[in-house]
Design a protein around this motif. Structure first.
Motif, PDB file in Angstrom:
ATOM      1  N   ILE B 424      -4.614 117.636  66.347  1.00  0.00           N
ATOM      2  CA  ILE B 424      -3.687 117.502  65.219  1.00  0.00           C
ATOM      3  C   ILE B 424      -2.657 116.433  65.580  1.00  0.00           C
ATOM      4  O   ILE B 424      -2.117 116.451  66.686  1.00  0.00           O
ATOM      5  CB  ILE B 424      -2.979 118.854  64.940  1.00  0.00           C
ATOM      6  CG1 ILE B 424      -4.030 119.929  64.662  1.00  0.00           C
ATOM      7  CG2 ILE B 424      -1.990 118.736  63.794  1.00  0.00           C
ATOM      8  CD1 ILE B 424      -3.478 121.339  64.610  1.00  0.00           C
ATOM      9  N   PRO B 425      -2.416 115.496  64.684  1.00  0.00           N
ATOM     10  CA  PRO B 425      -1.411 114.462  65.013  1.00  0.00           C
ATOM     11  C   PRO B 425      -0.061 115.093  65.360  1.00  0.00           C
ATOM     12  O   PRO B 425       0.286 116.157  64.849  1.00  0.00           O
ATOM     13  CB  PRO B 425      -1.298 113.653  63.717  1.00  0.00           C
ATOM     14  CG  PRO B 425      -2.511 113.966  62.941  1.00  0.00           C
ATOM     15  CD  PRO B 425      -2.960 115.331  63.336  1.00  0.00           C
ATOM     16  N   VAL B 426       0.683 114.418  66.224  1.00  0.00           N
ATOM     17  CA  VAL B 426       2.008 114.924  66.625  1.00  0.00           C
ATOM     18  C   VAL B 426       2.921 114.940  65.384  1.00  0.00           C
ATOM     19  O   VAL B 426       2.957 113.994  64.609  1.00  0.00           O
ATOM     20  CB  VAL B 426       2.625 114.028  67.725  1.00  0.00           C
ATOM     21  CG1 VAL B 426       4.047 114.475  68.065  1.00  0.00           C
ATOM     22  CG2 VAL B 426       1.748 114.050  68.968  1.00  0.00           C
ATOM     23  N   ILE B 427       3.622 116.060  65.211  1.00  0.00           N
ATOM     24  CA  ILE B 427       4.525 116.182  64.057  1.00  0.00           C
ATOM     25  C   ILE B 427       5.955 115.888  64.510  1.00  0.00           C
ATOM     26  O   ILE B 427       6.437 116.493  65.470  1.00  0.00           O
ATOM     27  CB  ILE B 427       4.443 117.599  63.442  1.00  0.00           C
ATOM     28  CG1 ILE B 427       3.024 117.842  62.901  1.00  0.00           C
ATOM     29  CG2 ILE B 427       5.489 117.778  62.340  1.00  0.00           C
ATOM     30  CD1 ILE B 427       2.776 119.270  62.448  1.00  0.00           C
ATOM     31  N   THR B 428       6.608 114.969  63.822  1.00  0.00           N
ATOM     32  CA  THR B 428       8.007 114.665  64.169  1.00  0.00           C
ATOM     33  C   THR B 428       8.931 115.547  63.335  1.00  0.00           C
ATOM     34  O   THR B 428       8.819 115.592  62.111  1.00  0.00           O
ATOM     35  CB  THR B 428       8.317 113.174  63.905  1.00  0.00           C
ATOM     36  OG1 THR B 428       7.349 112.402  64.576  1.00  0.00           O
ATOM     37  CG2 THR B 428       9.694 112.801  64.405  1.00  0.00           C
ATOM     38  N   LEU B 429       9.809 116.242  64.038  1.00  0.00           N
ATOM     39  CA  LEU B 429      10.797 117.080  63.357  1.00  0.00           C
ATOM     40  C   LEU B 429      12.145 116.366  63.407  1.00  0.00           C
ATOM     41  O   LEU B 429      12.671 116.096  64.479  1.00  0.00           O
ATOM     42  CB  LEU B 429      10.904 118.442  64.049  1.00  0.00           C
ATOM     43  CG  LEU B 429      12.032 119.345  63.545  1.00  0.00           C
ATOM     44  CD1 LEU B 429      11.697 119.922  62.178  1.00  0.00           C
ATOM     45  CD2 LEU B 429      12.317 120.468  64.517  1.00  0.00           C
ATOM     46  N   GLU B 430      12.665 116.035  62.238  1.00  0.00           N
ATOM     47  CA  GLU B 430      13.975 115.381  62.174  1.00  0.00           C
ATOM     48  C   GLU B 430      15.022 116.496  62.176  1.00  0.00           C
ATOM     49  O   GLU B 430      15.032 117.333  61.283  1.00  0.00           O
ATOM     50  CB  GLU B 430      14.123 114.564  60.878  1.00  0.00           C
ATOM     51  CG  GLU B 430      12.978 113.633  60.571  1.00  0.00           C
ATOM     52  CD  GLU B 430      12.867 112.452  61.521  1.00  0.00           C
ATOM     53  OE1 GLU B 430      13.838 112.176  62.238  1.00  0.00           O
ATOM     54  OE2 GLU B 430      11.786 111.833  61.554  1.00  0.00           O
ATOM     55  N   THR B 431      15.866 116.469  63.185  1.00  0.00           N
ATOM     56  CA  THR B 431      16.854 117.545  63.264  1.00  0.00           C
ATOM     57  C   THR B 431      18.260 116.991  63.492  1.00  0.00           C
ATOM     58  O   THR B 431      18.423 115.816  63.800  1.00  0.00           O
ATOM     59  CB  THR B 431      16.445 118.548  64.371  1.00  0.00           C
ATOM     60  OG1 THR B 431      17.344 119.636  64.343  1.00  0.00           O
ATOM     61  CG2 THR B 431      16.456 117.923  65.747  1.00  0.00           C
ATOM     62  N   GLY B 432      19.252 117.862  63.313  1.00  0.00           N
ATOM     63  CA  GLY B 432      20.647 117.444  63.459  1.00  0.00           C
ATOM     64  C   GLY B 432      21.042 117.243  64.910  1.00  0.00           C
ATOM     65  O   GLY B 432      20.219 117.411  65.822  1.00  0.00           O
ATOM     66  N   THR B 433      22.314 116.916  65.125  1.00  0.00           N
ATOM     67  CA  THR B 433      22.755 116.561  66.485  1.00  0.00           C
ATOM     68  C   THR B 433      23.370 117.722  67.257  1.00  0.00           C
ATOM     69  O   THR B 433      23.603 117.601  68.450  1.00  0.00           O
ATOM     70  CB  THR B 433      23.792 115.418  66.408  1.00  0.00           C
ATOM     71  OG1 THR B 433      24.753 115.791  65.431  1.00  0.00           O
ATOM     72  CG2 THR B 433      23.169 114.105  66.041  1.00  0.00           C
ATOM     73  N   SER B 434      23.611 118.853  66.575  1.00  0.00           N
ATOM     74  CA  SER B 434      24.299 119.933  67.285  1.00  0.00           C
ATOM     75  C   SER B 434      23.368 120.638  68.279  1.00  0.00           C
ATOM     76  O   SER B 434      22.144 120.541  68.168  1.00  0.00           O
ATOM     77  CB  SER B 434      24.854 120.945  66.295  1.00  0.00           C
ATOM     78  OG  SER B 434      23.815 121.753  65.810  1.00  0.00           O
ATOM     79  N   ILE B 435      23.977 121.347  69.218  1.00  0.00           N
ATOM     80  CA  ILE B 435      23.197 122.059  70.242  1.00  0.00           C
ATOM     81  C   ILE B 435      22.297 123.084  69.561  1.00  0.00           C
ATOM     82  O   ILE B 435      21.124 123.231  69.895  1.00  0.00           O
ATOM     83  CB  ILE B 435      24.139 122.751  71.253  1.00  0.00           C
ATOM     84  CG1 ILE B 435      24.950 121.690  71.990  1.00  0.00           C
ATOM     85  CG2 ILE B 435      23.375 123.611  72.246  1.00  0.00           C
ATOM     86  CD1 ILE B 435      26.108 122.225  72.789  1.00  0.00           C
ATOM     87  N   LYS B 436      22.853 123.761  68.548  1.00  0.00           N
ATOM     88  CA  LYS B 436      22.082 124.782  67.856  1.00  0.00           C
ATOM     89  C   LYS B 436      20.864 124.177  67.162  1.00  0.00           C
ATOM     90  O   LYS B 436      19.780 124.752  67.178  1.00  0.00           O
ATOM     91  CB  LYS B 436      22.963 125.491  66.834  1.00  0.00           C
ATOM     92  CG  LYS B 436      23.211 126.910  67.225  1.00  0.00           C
ATOM     93  CD  LYS B 436      23.899 127.663  66.152  1.00  0.00           C
ATOM     94  CE  LYS B 436      24.254 129.028  66.700  1.00  0.00           C
ATOM     95  NZ  LYS B 436      25.166 129.716  65.856  1.00  0.00           N
ATOM     96  N   ASP B 437      21.041 123.020  66.547  1.00  0.00           N
ATOM     97  CA  ASP B 437      19.913 122.344  65.884  1.00  0.00           C
ATOM     98  C   ASP B 437      18.810 122.086  66.899  1.00  0.00           C
ATOM     99  O   ASP B 437      17.628 122.288  66.634  1.00  0.00           O
ATOM    100  CB  ASP B 437      20.365 121.005  65.283  1.00  0.00           C
ATOM    101  CG  ASP B 437      21.201 121.203  64.029  1.00  0.00           C
ATOM    102  OD1 ASP B 437      21.013 122.224  63.355  1.00  0.00           O
ATOM    103  OD2 ASP B 437      22.051 120.343  63.738  1.00  0.00           O
TER     104      ASP B 437
END
Lengths: 313, 583
Positions: B424-437
């Motif tokens: 399966i192609p690698v999926i890019t997850l766009e996430t925020g900058t906080s530690i919790k994200d």
């Protein structure tokens, strides 16, 4: 070369640096950062609405015209209004810088004095237990994160012992004083560790110079050599280090301001980043870069004035 | 040296003096007045309702301004009632014309912009002016989006003055002032949600005279009709002080409502509001000083957002406080928020488009219980689809079989997805900058690895994520959606395939059946029909899995027992007028 000519030359050097920095800022905010209208108009914005707003904000103008606007704002100090709060940015900066200085200036002065005194003691007693002890304390102080000091200060000194307010700020002298004492203490602790180490190294560097050996050969006392010769020469890099720190004083300390609710420039920067308030971020970046360029030039000029060994050619 | 000693001595003495004076000043005030002390977790940017664009500003604005309609504080299910209006608006048979009548004698706060009380009276022209100002490009209003393409002539007027010099005296067909207190709104097509929109703080009514005097400064010099007013505001300040409006209209605590609030009704029903004389709102962004101030008795109630603080104070059921906190005279309010969290798929990306089995596999492979333990509490409700509980369209009987953690089944669906023995192609997850994200993204990565899916975490600022979504250049991202008002519609909006708004259909989900039903709902006046249609749409979303569903998160509010009548509902603003502080 005449000193006046050198100063003029140094100022002229600063001009291309300023253009370079402002162009970088322009690329960062107007090209790389993307379309701010998405953030400004919210989730229900249509392409039409966004186009209208882009037009209104002048974001559909040619790139060189937009760059010219940045230059104009830097020279006139008219950065327009904040997108988030609609305040005049120049007013925001002025008021924020004043607040930041109420915290940073006393911290800077006290920490510089403490650092100088301790570094001199440490260097004077180099290799002895007192020097080792001071170095150890400095390393410990530098190793603990700013956040730990803040949390400890707020929890123990402010909450448990009630010595200071937990957080807050009141505008105007002398009302702000109770609110800045604890942040000042933390700032001083944070900056003295590294400053002491730096100044000690500079002083020790001077200790092994030829002129010190000559002075000893002439039979001068250690105290005399230290105070009259070593300190005088060590002062040049120390003054440079101090002057270079001045532009950053107006920016305050982001973490301290945020945790203590001090509405300084550091806190304004953080809010602007959180709100994608590009005009404010842009203005503060330009301003900081400009002040930094100016102070760099001042340092270079002072170097020439203070140290006759530096050749103007 | 002598001078230095004098300076140092003066400083110490002045500091002690200030501390003493301040302490006395505060304690004296508390004795005389009923003061409510609360906290807001973000800087308040503006008091200009038309320009406010976040929930923190909205909650502050609602103390000062009023809207045309409001939700009944104690009725459940939620019910609209007139606020500035004399009665509920009259709706024409074709659902295109709404006629409104304002209450007479409602006064704006006393302010130097008014020459006399006559000028202070709220009039229909103020409402028309507010709506026009919202449409003005120059205002950059976030709220305009709700009514764009709805009111006859308003969008055309906006386009005409896109350079910013709008003529507010120009007549607009859809906004008619009938007399001093009545006005009419004409719609382009039926839009049954419009009344819910008039509850939003962004739709608070401003005074035409006040705006003409203060212009941009209205943001820090608000002049409303609400129960409280402020003397001054600085967006950088860390405190806002509200005072009781002496001219607030006669408004009384509800005398009827849901059975669970009977005690409040018995005690306060029919009493004139507001009850407190002053509200001191602290602006504290960081959780630790907020918590310390609460414990130091400087704040009366606060929303707890820090997971570790929550874990410390909650008992094993996660619904009540530990005994030690109860003994301190503290109460806990728990409310399932009208919000839904999810990881969304870009449904036009070749990997996810037309591959429901892959989306099913990913939903099945996500261990929601462990995730909940790590980042939330037991009480947060697993989402089965997009609409949260309590809103129209929420289906209590609907259980999504793919929102259950089942690795075996997930692997079966991976095979069905066409990736059996195929990478399966690698999926890019766009996430925020906080530690919790980052932590949440790492958890997704861990879960997906179990079914052979590699997730690449890409951290971004929110504008950068918004840009990627807008350009359709993303694979997955994390999102949350809050109820703007009491309806499932704002949630369903986000999946309407023909959505014109850039930021709305960010999953690029497009289902013909869904689109057709969604379009029909705009014409529905009957609440039951509408609720059924919303349920159907909610099921389509649940079954189609355009997102990886997470939770409807709970809100925890800790308060001193002396604070009475405080309720937390995501879309009820300005509830301070109902609150009392007893000694």
């Amino acid at each position: 070369m005449n000193i006046i000519v050198y100063i003029i030359k140094r100022i002229l050097y600063a001009i291309p640096v300023f253009f370079g920095v402002s162009f970088l800022i322009f690329i960062m905010f107007n090209i790389v950062a993307g379309d701010p209208t998405i953030m400004l108009l919210g989730k229900y914005a249509t392409a039409k609405q966004m186009a209208d707003l882009r037009h209104y904000l002048g974001l559909d103008k040619a790139w060189y015209l937009q760059y010219f606007d940045i230059l104009k704002s830097a020279f006139t100090f008219n950065f327009g209004h904040s997108w988030a709060t609609k305040q005049l940015i120049s007013e925001m900066i002025k008021s924020g810088a004043k607040v930041s200085l109420t915290l940073s200036l006393p911290s800077f002065i006290i920490s510089s004095i403490i650092s100088l005194i301790i570094s001199m003691i440490s260097a004077f007693y180099r290799g002895k237990w007192i020097d080792k002890f001071l170095v150890l304390i400095c390393v410990i102080m530098m190793s603990i994160s700013a956040l730990s000091y803040i949390l400890f200060g707020q929890w123990i000194l402010a909450y448990k012992f009630g010595l200071f307010p937990i957080e807050g700020y009141e505008y105007g002298f002398p009302f702000f004083i109770p609110y800045i004492i604890l942040p000042c203490i933390i700032w001083i602790i944070l900056s003295t560790g590294s400053d002491i180490r730096f100044y000690r190294t500079i002083i020790l560097d001077e200790l092994y110079q030829d002129y010190v050996r000559t002075a000893r050969a002439k039979g001068l006392s250690e105290t005399m050599i230290f105070c009259k010769h070593i300190l005088k020469n060590a002062m040049i890099p120390i003054i440079t280090n101090l002057i270079i720190q001045i532009p950053f004083l107006i920016l305050g300390f982001l973490l301290i301001e945020n945790f203590f609710g001090i509405p300084g420039l550091g806190s304004i920067i953080l809010d602007a980043i959180n709100n994608s308030d590009f005009p404010v971020i842009k203005a503060i970046t330009i301003l900081t870069a400009s002040v930094y360029i100016v102070f760099n030039a001042i340092t270079d000029i002072l170097y020439v004035i203070l140290d006759p060994r530096i050749n103007l050619k | 040296m002598k001078n230095f000693k004098i300076l140092l001595g003066t400083l110490i003495i002045s500091t002690l003096l200030i501390l003493y004076v301040k302490k006395n000043r505060t304690s004296n005030n508390i004795k005389k007045e009923k003061v409510l002390r609360n906290v807001v977790s973000s800087k308040v940017k503006t008091f200009d309702p038309t320009r406010s664009n976040d929930i923190y500003c909205a909650r502050q604005i609602a103390k000062i301004y009023d809207t045309l309609l409001e939700y009944d504080y104690l009725e459940r299910p939620f019910k609209l009632k007139p606020s500035l209006l004399e009665e509920m608006p009259e709706i024409s048979e074709d659902q295109l014309t709404y006629t409104f009548k304002l209450k007479k004698g409602i006064l704006f706060h006393r302010d130097e912009c008014f020459e006399n009380d006559k000028q202070r009276e709220l009039q229909a022209k103020d409402v028309i002016y507010t709506l026009k100002r919202m449409a003005d490009v120059k205002t950059m209003s976030n709220s305009y989006g709700y009514i764009q393409n709805r009111i006859k002539g308003l969008d055309e007027w906006r386009r005409k003055y896109k350079d910013g010099n709008a003529d507010y005296d120009e007549k607009i067909e859809g906004l008619q002032e009938l007399d001093k207190y009545s006005f009419r709104i004409k719609l382009k097509s039926p839009f049954s949600e419009i009344l819910n929109i008039f509850v939003l703080p962004g739709y608070s009514i401003i005074s035409k005279i006040a705006y003409q005097k203060y212009k941009e400064d209205l943001a820090k010099h608000p002049v409303g009709t609400g129960p409280f007013y402020i003397k001054e505001f600085n967006p950088q300040s860390n405190e806002i002080i509200y005072y009781k409006n002496p001219d607030f209209r006669d408004e009384y605590f509800p005398t009827h409502g849901a059975a669970e609030y009977q005690e409040m009704i018995d005690k306060y029903g029919g009493k004139k509001m507001p009850f407190v004389d002053k509200i001191i709102t602290k602006i504290i962004v960081e959780e630790s000083p907020k918590w310390l101030k609460f414990n130091n008795n400087e704040i009366d109630y606060m929303n707890i957002t820090c997971h570790s603080n929550l874990k410390n104070i909650l008992d094993e059921t996660s619904t009540d406080l530990k005994e030690e906190y109860k003994a301190k005279g503290l109460d806990l309010l728990v409310a399932i928020g009208q919000s839904t969290n999810f990881f969304c798929f870009n449904n036009i990306h070749p990997l996810f488009k037309d591959n429901i089995n892959l989306r099913r596999a990913m939903n099945l492979a996500f261990d929601r219980e462990t995730y909940k333990n790590l980042f939330f509490t037991k009480i947060d409700k697993n989402a089965q689809s997009i609409i949260p509980p309590g809103l129209s369209g929420y289906d209590y009987n609907y259980k999504n079989e793919f929102c259950e953690y089942n690795l075996k089944k997930a692997k079966e669906y991976i095979i069905k997805s066409g990736y059996y023995n195929k990478k399966i192609p690698v999926i890019t997850l766009e996430t925020g900058t906080s530690i919790k994200d980052r932590q949440k993204a790492e958890f997704l990565k861990k879960c997906m690895r179990e079914i052979g899916i590699e997730i690449k975490i890409q951290t971004n600022t929110w504008p950068a994520i918004a840009n990627k979504i807008n350009k359709k250049e993303y694979m997955m991202t994390k999102m949350g959606w809050y109820a703007d008002y009491n309806s499932g519609k704002p949630f369903l909006d986000t999946f309407y395939g023909h959505n014109e708004a850039q930021g709305l259909n960010y999953t690029y989900f497009n289902n013909e059946e869904y689109n057709q039903i969604f379009e029909k709902t705009a014409f529905m006046r009957n609440m039951k029909d509408k609720d059924r249609a919303f349920q159907k749409l909610n099921r389509i979303i649940g079954d189609s899995l355009p997102v990886l569903f997470l939770f409807h998160t709970a809100h925890y509010i800790i308060k001193k027992s002396k604070v009475k009548n405080y309720l937390y509902v995501t879309f009820i603003y300005g509830n301070e007028k109902y609150v009392d502080v007893v000694s």
